[in-house]
Design a protein around this motif. Structure first.
Motif, PDB file in Angstrom:
ATOM      1  N   THR A  39     -10.663  -1.665   1.397  1.00 55.59           N
ATOM      2  CA  THR A  39     -10.328  -0.985   0.148  1.00 55.59           C
ATOM      3  C   THR A  39      -8.823  -0.749   0.025  1.00 55.59           C
ATOM      4  O   THR A  39      -8.241  -0.882  -1.064  1.00 55.59           O
ATOM      5  CB  THR A  39     -11.057   0.366   0.059  1.00 55.59           C
ATOM      6  OG1 THR A  39     -12.466   0.143   0.151  1.00 55.59           O
ATOM      7  CG2 THR A  39     -10.747   1.074  -1.249  1.00 55.59           C
ATOM      8  N   SER A  40      -8.178  -0.388   1.143  1.00 55.22           N
ATOM      9  CA  SER A  40      -6.766  -0.011   1.106  1.00 55.22           C
ATOM     10  C   SER A  40      -5.818  -1.197   1.095  1.00 55.22           C
ATOM     11  O   SER A  40      -4.601  -1.014   0.980  1.00 55.22           O
ATOM     12  CB  SER A  40      -6.437   0.890   2.301  1.00 55.22           C
ATOM     13  OG  SER A  40      -6.626   0.203   3.522  1.00 55.22           O
ATOM     14  N   TYR A  47     -12.784   1.123   4.636  1.00 51.89           N
ATOM     15  CA  TYR A  47     -11.501   1.736   4.300  1.00 51.89           C
ATOM     16  C   TYR A  47     -10.380   0.708   4.375  1.00 51.89           C
ATOM     17  O   TYR A  47      -9.503   0.647   3.495  1.00 51.89           O
ATOM     18  CB  TYR A  47     -11.198   2.900   5.238  1.00 51.89           C
ATOM     19  CG  TYR A  47      -9.835   3.527   4.973  1.00 51.89           C
ATOM     20  CD1 TYR A  47      -9.650   4.390   3.902  1.00 51.89           C
ATOM     21  CD2 TYR A  47      -8.738   3.223   5.777  1.00 51.89           C
ATOM     22  CE1 TYR A  47      -8.408   4.951   3.639  1.00 51.89           C
ATOM     23  CE2 TYR A  47      -7.490   3.770   5.522  1.00 51.89           C
ATOM     24  CZ  TYR A  47      -7.330   4.634   4.458  1.00 51.89           C
ATOM     25  OH  TYR A  47      -6.102   5.171   4.203  1.00 51.89           O
ATOM     26  N   SER A 106      -4.384  -0.975   6.242  1.00 53.60           N
ATOM     27  CA  SER A 106      -5.543  -1.853   6.148  1.00 53.60           C
ATOM     28  C   SER A 106      -5.763  -2.644   7.436  1.00 53.60           C
ATOM     29  O   SER A 106      -6.893  -2.728   7.934  1.00 53.60           O
ATOM     30  CB  SER A 106      -5.379  -2.809   4.964  1.00 53.60           C
ATOM     31  OG  SER A 106      -4.232  -3.627   5.120  1.00 53.60           O
ATOM     32  N   TRP A 125     -14.873   4.353  -3.660  1.00 51.38           N
ATOM     33  CA  TRP A 125     -15.422   5.218  -2.621  1.00 51.38           C
ATOM     34  C   TRP A 125     -16.512   6.144  -3.146  1.00 51.38           C
ATOM     35  O   TRP A 125     -17.345   6.605  -2.372  1.00 51.38           O
ATOM     36  CB  TRP A 125     -14.303   6.016  -1.942  1.00 51.38           C
ATOM     37  CG  TRP A 125     -13.715   5.229  -0.819  1.00 51.38           C
ATOM     38  CD1 TRP A 125     -12.518   4.610  -0.796  1.00 51.38           C
ATOM     39  CD2 TRP A 125     -14.343   4.941   0.437  1.00 51.38           C
ATOM     40  NE1 TRP A 125     -12.341   3.956   0.396  1.00 51.38           N
ATOM     41  CE2 TRP A 125     -13.456   4.140   1.167  1.00 51.38           C
ATOM     42  CE3 TRP A 125     -15.566   5.285   1.003  1.00 51.38           C
ATOM     43  CZ2 TRP A 125     -13.756   3.679   2.450  1.00 51.38           C
ATOM     44  CZ3 TRP A 125     -15.868   4.821   2.272  1.00 51.38           C
ATOM     45  CH2 TRP A 125     -14.967   4.033   2.979  1.00 51.38           C
ATOM     46  N   SER A 143      -7.020  -0.387  10.315  1.00 49.10           N
ATOM     47  CA  SER A 143      -8.369   0.096  10.017  1.00 49.10           C
ATOM     48  C   SER A 143      -9.407  -1.006  10.231  1.00 49.10           C
ATOM     49  O   SER A 143     -10.481  -0.767  10.805  1.00 49.10           O
ATOM     50  CB  SER A 143      -8.450   0.605   8.580  1.00 49.10           C
ATOM     51  OG  SER A 143      -7.632   1.727   8.386  1.00 49.10           O
ATOM     52  N   SER A 149     -10.377  -5.130  -3.564  1.00 48.04           N
ATOM     53  CA  SER A 149      -9.023  -5.537  -3.194  1.00 48.04           C
ATOM     54  C   SER A 149      -8.669  -6.880  -3.816  1.00 48.04           C
ATOM     55  O   SER A 149      -7.540  -7.085  -4.284  1.00 48.04           O
ATOM     56  CB  SER A 149      -8.904  -5.610  -1.667  1.00 48.04           C
ATOM     57  OG  SER A 149      -8.975  -4.322  -1.100  1.00 48.04           O
ATOM     58  N   GLU A 185      -1.074   2.789   0.849  1.00 45.49           N
ATOM     59  CA  GLU A 185      -2.024   2.761   1.955  1.00 45.49           C
ATOM     60  C   GLU A 185      -2.213   1.358   2.514  1.00 45.49           C
ATOM     61  O   GLU A 185      -2.976   1.170   3.456  1.00 45.49           O
ATOM     62  CB  GLU A 185      -3.386   3.314   1.499  1.00 45.49           C
ATOM     63  CG  GLU A 185      -3.334   4.774   1.073  1.00 45.49           C
ATOM     64  CD  GLU A 185      -4.712   5.295   0.693  1.00 45.49           C
ATOM     65  OE1 GLU A 185      -5.713   4.625   1.026  1.00 45.49           O
ATOM     66  OE2 GLU A 185      -4.789   6.361   0.073  1.00 45.49           O
ATOM     67  N   GLY A 186      -1.535   0.384   1.935  1.00 40.52           N
ATOM     68  CA  GLY A 186      -1.716  -0.997   2.357  1.00 40.52           C
ATOM     69  C   GLY A 186      -1.401  -1.226   3.819  1.00 40.52           C
ATOM     70  O   GLY A 186      -2.010  -2.071   4.479  1.00 40.52           O
ATOM     71  N   THR A 212      -4.178  -0.925  -2.152  1.00 38.80           N
ATOM     72  CA  THR A 212      -3.894   0.411  -2.636  1.00 38.80           C
ATOM     73  C   THR A 212      -2.451   0.793  -2.340  1.00 38.80           C
ATOM     74  O   THR A 212      -2.016   0.737  -1.191  1.00 38.80           O
ATOM     75  CB  THR A 212      -4.831   1.441  -1.974  1.00 38.80           C
ATOM     76  OG1 THR A 212      -6.189   1.055  -2.226  1.00 38.80           O
ATOM     77  CG2 THR A 212      -4.592   2.831  -2.541  1.00 38.80           C
ATOM     78  N   ALA A 263      -9.371   2.951  -6.374  1.00 31.72           N
ATOM     79  CA  ALA A 263      -9.860   3.082  -4.998  1.00 31.72           C
ATOM     80  C   ALA A 263     -10.846   4.244  -4.875  1.00 31.72           C
ATOM     81  O   ALA A 263     -11.855   4.138  -4.161  1.00 31.72           O
ATOM     82  CB  ALA A 263      -8.691   3.274  -4.042  1.00 31.72           C
TER      83      ALA A 263
END
Length: 516
Positions: free
Chosen positions: A240-241, A237, A251, A70, A254, A438, A247-248, A244, A66
């Motif tokens: 991407t998350s 973000y 998502s 970024w 966001s 992802s 951090e899912g 992750t 991740a």
């Protein structure tokens, strides 16, 4: 310039109406051209090599997948959100002043990137680098166009374009050789090399080129720029998350926040007297269609040129020097064929070249997907020919796409139209790296888990070892990315065929076409 996703983006320049006279005497114009070429080389070399250097950065800094996304996306985010404001800054403050400021900020951020101690700091400095590029990128071509009279402008821009293609082609090759010869830590030199190039460019502009007067007192739509940055940042973000760990759960909120901010941005722009983006242009079907096709095509290009080098270096075990050659066909074919294809597009209209070129790119990406899925690890006889095919497709698209965008609107709107299209191509790259990352992570995890139970590759056979399972999972992940992007290129061809004009370009506009 540029990340690999931007290889063709400069063919849709930020063109602005310019006064008939020039601010620069003939004896000084060569300094403008040299400075613009050097400044363009900053971004071109920096961006194209970064794709090759990403595996080395991950190893040297211990960056997660991740974080690697970024490192690319932080730059793309600020560049795509602010590039229209950066172009307006040249009108408001004078091109030379704005251009020098953009170069100075870019090289200062580059030096900070070179000494970044960890991934978060590198990501922050890359975002600042993107702000500098948002001022520098439109300034490089605009100052050439303003310094040279019309009868000399085409030749000057041609020299600039040829030099740009050369740096884009050679940058990854030389960077790959350096990384292979001197080790992973060499990635820092890639950023540091911007200092001498930038200083020479600034010296020429300040010492050899007179200051130009601002062309208009335009207000800078900083509110729109801030909303665009927040909106696309939240979307990136969230995408991407999605895969992750830890951090899912962020998502969904966001992505929702990004969508809401995008709506707020649109409402804000519609109420501005001098908006960053003239949304009324999207009422023109051909203009909207050309930009949708641009988004799909550059989404696909960016995703493959970001993730393919990682697969080849980290997965297949190829050297950075060898992988650096994958960018050569794209740059060389665009440089050689854009002129003839542009003339062909003028004769038959841009619809067929854009649609056929998009189909060729779709076939190339489908071939990469098949290659990875089948586990055929052949670079020179597999990947490289498909990259050459992709380069041919992009060469068919780049010049006609510029024509389609510029001829879809009135002459007074060509500057705004080309700026919007440039931004759309970069936003496509930003979203691509986030979304396809992802997808790749999800497919990789699923394939690896399946391989642990039943074997990868094989039909129920046990995997010979964990490394083989990981390699097969990496192949499966990239195959998924390549297949999705091939479908998007197919959609780009369909959109272009149904929306872009198939009529030959009047020359000059509004008068009879010349005899050929």
């Amino acid at each position: 310039m540029r990340s690999p996703s931007e290889v063709g983006a400069e063919a849709v320049p930020l063109v602005r109406p310019l006064p008939a006279d020039t601010f620069c005497p003939q004896s000084r114009r060569r300094f403008v051209l040299i400075a613009a070429i050097l400044a363009s080389a900053l971004g071109f070399i920096d961006g194209s090599i970064l794709a090759i250097a990403t595996p080395a950065i991950r190893v040297d800094l211990g960056a997660s997948f991740a974080e690697a996304q970024w490192i690319s996306n932080a730059y793309a985010l600020t560049l795509s959100a602010l590039i229209l404001v950066g172009g307006a800054a040249g009108d408001r403050f004078g091109l030379r002043h704005a251009f020098v400021a953009g170069i100075a900020l870019f090289i200062a951020a580059s030096l900070a990137c070179a000494v970044a101690p960890n991934p978060p700091m590198l990501i922050a400095f890359r975002a600042i680098q993107g702000i500098g590029a948002a001022i520098m990128v439109p300034g490089s071509l605009a100052i050439i166009a303003k310094a040279y009279p019309k009868k000399e402008r085409g030749r000057a821009i041609g020299i600039w374009a040829a030099a740009s293609a050369l740096t884009t082609a050679l940058g990854p090759v030389l960077g790959g050789v350096a990384l292979s010869a001197f080790g992973d830590g060499m990635w820092r030199v890639i950023f540091a090399v911007n200092l001498p190039l930038g200083l020479v460019s600034i010296y020429l502009l300040l010492a050899k080129v007179p200051a130009d007067a601002p062309t208009e007192k335009r207000s800078l739509d900083l509110g729109g720029a801030a909303l665009a940055t927040l909106a696309f940042g939240a979307l990136a973000y969230g995408l991407t998350s999605m895969s992750t760990e830890g951090e899912g759960q962020m998502s969904g909120p966001s992505i929702a926040a990004g969508a809401v901010l995008l709506i707020v941005f649109i409402v804000f722009e519609r109420r501005q007297r001098e908006p960053m983006i003239d949304l009324s242009l999207f009422r023109v079907g051909a203009f909207a269609g050309a930009n949708v096709a641009t988004f799909f095509l550059y989404f696909a290009l960016s995703a493959n040129l970001f993730y393919l080098p990682m697969l080849l270096i980290a997965g297949w075990g190829l050297s950075a020097a060898e992988v650096g050659f994958i960018f050569l066909p794209l740059s060389v074919l665009i440089a050689l064929l854009s002129g003839p294809v542009g003339q062909w597009s003028d004769r038959i209209g841009p619809r067929f070249p854009i649609a056929s070129g998009s189909l060729v790119v779709a076939v190339a990406f489908a071939g990469l997907a098949l290659l990875a899925y089948a586990g055929i690890h052949s670079f020179w006889w597999g990947v490289f020919p498909l990259m050459a095919l992709m380069g041919l497709g992009m060469a068919l698209v780049v010049s006609p796409l510029s024509t389609a965008v510029m001829t879809a609107v009135e002459d007074k709107d060509t500057g705004a139209a080309s700026g919007i299209n440039n931004a759309v191509s970069r936003i496509g790259g930003l979203i691509a790296v986030a979304a396809m990352g992802s997808l790749a992570a999800w497919v990789y995890a699923a394939a690896l888990n399946s391989g642990a139970a039943s074997g990868i590759p094989g039909f129920g056979e046990p995997a010979p070892d964990l490394d083989a399972a990981r390699l097969a999972a990496s192949d499966a992940a990239f195959a998924a990315v390549a297949l999705v992007t091939a479908l998007l290129c197919l959609l780009s061809a369909i959109v272009a065929w149904t929306t872009v004009s198939g009529e030959r370009l009047p020359w000059p506009r509004g008068s009879e076409a010349p005899q050929r």
